[in-house]
Design an enzyme around this catalytic site. Sequence first.
Site, mmCIF file in Angstrom:
data_model
loop_
_atom_site.group_PDB
_atom_site.id
_atom_site.type_symbol
_atom_site.label_atom_id
_atom_site.label_comp_id
_atom_site.label_asym_id
_atom_site.label_seq_id
_atom_site.Cartn_x
_atom_site.Cartn_y
_atom_site.Cartn_z
ATOM 1 C CG ASP A 219 2.674 0.036 7.725
ATOM 2 O OD1 ASP A 219 2.490 -0.581 6.671
ATOM 3 O OD2 ASP A 219 1.771 0.270 8.532
ATOM 4 C CD GLU B 111 -3.406 -1.750 4.904
ATOM 5 O OE1 GLU B 111 -3.626 -2.786 5.534
ATOM 6 O OE2 GLU B 111 -2.870 -0.754 5.423
ATOM 7 C CD GLU B 112 -1.908 1.766 7.290
ATOM 8 O OE1 GLU B 112 -2.655 1.232 8.128
ATOM 9 O OE2 GLU B 112 -0.692 1.532 7.218
ATOM 10 C CD GLU C 133 0.783 -4.203 5.348
ATOM 11 O OE1 GLU C 133 1.396 -3.415 6.101
ATOM 12 O OE2 GLU C 133 -0.167 -3.849 4.630
ATOM 13 C CG ASP D 9 -2.796 4.036 2.741
ATOM 14 O OD1 ASP D 9 -2.284 2.981 2.346
ATOM 15 O OD2 ASP D 9 -3.820 4.072 3.456
ATOM 16 C CG HIS E 190 -0.368 -0.040 2.541
ATOM 17 N ND1 HIS E 190 0.104 1.082 3.168
ATOM 18 C CD2 HIS E 190 -0.155 -1.071 3.388
ATOM 19 C CE1 HIS E 190 0.573 0.744 4.367
ATOM 20 N NE2 HIS E 190 0.444 -0.558 4.524
ATOM 21 C CG HIS F 131 0.292 2.406 12.206
ATOM 22 N ND1 HIS F 131 -0.998 1.947 12.220
ATOM 23 C CD2 HIS F 131 0.741 2.216 10.937
ATOM 24 C CE1 HIS F 131 -1.313 1.469 11.008
ATOM 25 N NE2 HIS F 131 -0.263 1.635 10.228
#
Length: 356
Positions: free
Chosen positions: A89, A119-120, A148, A66, A64, A328
């Site tokens: 990530d 995706e998030e 990931e 984002d 992803h 994150h």
Amino acid sequence: VSEIFELACELVGIPSVSREEGRLADRVEELLASSPHLTVRRIGDNVVARTDLGRDRRVIVAGHLDTVSSGAQGARIEDGTLWGLGAADMKGTLAVMITLAGQLDSPTFDATWIFYAREEIARSESGLLEIELADPTLLEGDVAILGEPTDAAVEAGCQGTLRLEVLLGGIPAHTARPFMGLNAAHRLAPLLSAIVAASPRTVTIDGVTFAEQCEVVGVHGGSGGNVVPAEVTLVVNHRFAPDRTPEAAIAWLRGVIDPHLDAARDHVEVIDVAPGALPSLEDPVLGRLVALSARPVSAKVGWTDVATFAGRGIPAANFGAGDPLLAHHPEERVSEESLLAVASTLRDLLTEPSPA
Ligand SMILES: [Zn+2]
């Protein structure tokens, strides 16, 4: 400094919080477009690049574009480590994917490189669904690898996730005369105790262990400082092993909750539920990925798009650079060593003679 590490640094420098992936998608598309062996499609803020060599099997590698806002800053390199929002990530692994997509003009398997948006946020917003709507053949393949962060080890399958809302009813009354009412908040006590005491399973499948979890994630209620609450809502998140269907997971959680409910007053609603994915390590490509990674395989903690591919009948696993615990996180970072390990494993997987 390697080309991959430099590219990872450049990608971290292009902000791409969810729904604002356009500039990053532009750059990815531009980088891939210079490779004549790739057919590149742009769909919204998603980019898909494919080889079409007529190979027996097709391997999808997906990541992803984002990031989420976590307080991590822009790109900074220090002692072989790239710091910054999205480093682990998963822009580091995006750099690996872009580099390999360009270099591997004659892979053993046909390759589909998917770079997708959103995706998030929520499953319903995923760029994978946008790609599927535009051209479902772009998601076809025999096996999928999701980039990931896994610290260059294979994390197999993924847990399912369920969110359930419980509405407890009561009867409002003045707090000076609570006996005139029924306190919905006090009714939480036995329900919370039951959830705290519940013992979700630990399940080993294909040699990897999934630890189920059950957590209260929200409690809301009350209508005034001197009113016996007439209504309280409780939200519970259950992470379940992939040997259970969503229906079975709901049934397990209802088994914990229902004895403490009053059918006439209370209400239970499933807010969202997503199935997990089995490890699928019997798949020859995923088995080979584990062997080449030279790291112990473990179960994925959390939900990933491995389940999206598994739901389409495509065995899938997670494999990418960077520590998953730093996703994150304000200290997010990825080492050059981790990026190069992922790159060399994927390169070997996609170029060595087919095991079949
Ligand atoms: Zn991610």
